[in-house]
Design an enzyme around this catalytic site. Sequence first.
Site, PDB file in Angstrom:
ATOM      1  N   ASN A   9      48.732  45.940  45.326  1.00  0.00           N
ATOM      2  CA  ASN A   9      49.359  44.849  46.074  1.00  0.00           C
ATOM      3  C   ASN A   9      49.537  43.624  45.192  1.00  0.00           C
ATOM      4  O   ASN A   9      48.685  43.328  44.355  1.00  0.00           O
ATOM      5  CB  ASN A   9      48.483  44.398  47.255  1.00  0.00           C
ATOM      6  CG  ASN A   9      48.533  45.349  48.429  1.00  0.00           C
ATOM      7  OD1 ASN A   9      49.543  46.013  48.650  1.00  0.00           O
ATOM      8  ND2 ASN A   9      47.451  45.424  49.163  1.00  0.00           N
ATOM      9  N   LYS A  38      43.331  47.617  46.653  1.00  0.00           N
ATOM     10  CA  LYS A  38      42.045  48.233  46.312  1.00  0.00           C
ATOM     11  C   LYS A  38      42.149  49.287  45.222  1.00  0.00           C
ATOM     12  O   LYS A  38      41.264  49.417  44.382  1.00  0.00           O
ATOM     13  CB  LYS A  38      41.395  48.828  47.563  1.00  0.00           C
ATOM     14  CG  LYS A  38      40.904  47.763  48.518  1.00  0.00           C
ATOM     15  CD  LYS A  38      40.335  48.343  49.775  1.00  0.00           C
ATOM     16  CE  LYS A  38      39.911  47.234  50.729  1.00  0.00           C
ATOM     17  NZ  LYS A  38      38.898  46.350  50.135  1.00  0.00           N
ATOM     18  N   GLY A  39      43.232  50.056  45.240  1.00  0.00           N
ATOM     19  CA  GLY A  39      43.374  51.099  44.232  1.00  0.00           C
ATOM     20  C   GLY A  39      43.416  50.505  42.831  1.00  0.00           C
ATOM     21  O   GLY A  39      42.637  50.881  41.945  1.00  0.00           O
ATOM     22  N   ALA A  40      44.312  49.563  42.631  1.00  0.00           N
ATOM     23  CA  ALA A  40      44.461  48.966  41.297  1.00  0.00           C
ATOM     24  C   ALA A  40      43.236  48.132  40.928  1.00  0.00           C
ATOM     25  O   ALA A  40      42.855  48.076  39.759  1.00  0.00           O
ATOM     26  CB  ALA A  40      45.729  48.124  41.247  1.00  0.00           C
ATOM     27  N   GLY A 203      26.105  43.838  50.035  1.00  0.00           N
ATOM     28  CA  GLY A 203      26.376  42.527  49.443  1.00  0.00           C
ATOM     29  C   GLY A 203      25.245  42.077  48.535  1.00  0.00           C
ATOM     30  O   GLY A 203      24.808  42.834  47.658  1.00  0.00           O
ATOM     31  N   ASP A 226      33.502  33.781  44.358  1.00  0.00           N
ATOM     32  CA  ASP A 226      34.410  34.472  45.279  1.00  0.00           C
ATOM     33  C   ASP A 226      33.938  35.928  45.384  1.00  0.00           C
ATOM     34  O   ASP A 226      33.922  36.640  44.379  1.00  0.00           O
ATOM     35  CB  ASP A 226      35.834  34.395  44.707  1.00  0.00           C
ATOM     36  CG  ASP A 226      36.867  35.109  45.560  1.00  0.00           C
ATOM     37  OD1 ASP A 226      36.535  35.553  46.675  1.00  0.00           O
ATOM     38  OD2 ASP A 226      38.025  35.217  45.110  1.00  0.00           O
ATOM     39  N   ASP A 232      35.179  46.541  45.225  1.00  0.00           N
ATOM     40  CA  ASP A 232      36.096  47.286  44.351  1.00  0.00           C
ATOM     41  C   ASP A 232      35.520  47.423  42.940  1.00  0.00           C
ATOM     42  O   ASP A 232      35.615  48.487  42.318  1.00  0.00           O
ATOM     43  CB  ASP A 232      37.459  46.591  44.292  1.00  0.00           C
ATOM     44  CG  ASP A 232      38.228  46.725  45.599  1.00  0.00           C
ATOM     45  OD1 ASP A 232      37.935  47.645  46.376  1.00  0.00           O
ATOM     46  OD2 ASP A 232      39.139  45.898  45.839  1.00  0.00           O
ATOM     47  N   ALA A 262      31.520  40.530  39.524  1.00  0.00           N
ATOM     48  CA  ALA A 262      32.769  40.237  40.234  1.00  0.00           C
ATOM     49  C   ALA A 262      32.674  38.985  41.102  1.00  0.00           C
ATOM     50  O   ALA A 262      33.685  38.311  41.334  1.00  0.00           O
ATOM     51  CB  ALA A 262      33.170  41.434  41.093  1.00  0.00           C
TER      52      ALA A 262
END
Length: 274
Positions: A9, A38-40, A203, A226, A232, A262
Amino acid sequence: RVMVLGSLNVDLVTRVERHPQPGETLLGDGLEKLAGGKGANQATAAVASGADVVMVGAVGDDEGGAAYRERLRDKGIDVSRLRVVSGEPTGHALIAVDDHGENTVIVVPGANARLDDTEVDAVDDLGPGDVLLMQLEVPIPVVAAAARRAASRGARVVVNTAPYAALPADVVALADPVVANEHEMVALAEAGAEAGSLLVTFGANGASWDGRSVPAHAVDAADVVDTTGAGDAFCGALAAALAAGDDRDSALDRALAAGAAAVRHAGAQPDPHL
Ligand code: ADP
């Protein structure tokens, strides 16, 4: 090798003082164009963890799709299975962030909704030792067929149940593991789906794989920028470790490290500007 079958996306992000009411027009402050889906996101995390990665998916015949292909290729991801579909835009997420950090998001699946048997056939490249990593932002019948094909070829299948959607029972059973966050874990349990192997992420509280719990890698609250994309990064690193032959403990540790890293940067991928 890690094959990621999933979404790409373009995230268009603007800032608003407050969210508009139906029928209302407001001004947004700034416009960022960020790499997401999510894939990328997961393919990017897997290649950053040192895996050979092939991205299987689709973009539209547009500028966003071309920019995204180039971005993935620059990162060393094999994009030869990234199809261009006509008559659909590249997937987009239209995101408004208000002064309290609250988001509204409209996802336009576009080309991501057009995955079909072409993408399932890509799985024939896999064999024992390879990992097929999938999420649920693309048509579920394609995910299911690809999972079955990969398993029949002796490849390991990792399914991240995000965003949550019901999966056929045999697919939940063959995934090793199913990766779910807390909410998805509840939805899976309510659906009565029996996972062959279940890895739940909590989390800042870490993760639990088939009941064995491991704490998160600590991040100072002040360094949490963030949390978008933590899951992912976790999945991509996990798949890379499993493809490299790591055992469960070591793969989980690499995934926890990637999830912690991340949350220290903005956006779903490092340096996400398209
Ligand atoms: P999702 O983003 O899919 O909801 P989680 O919030 O469970 O997933 O986060 C996925 C993983 O990212 C966690 O298991 C953990 O390893 C890491 N993570 C997330 N938030 C933090 C945090 N505040 N500190 C350290 N690690 C984190």
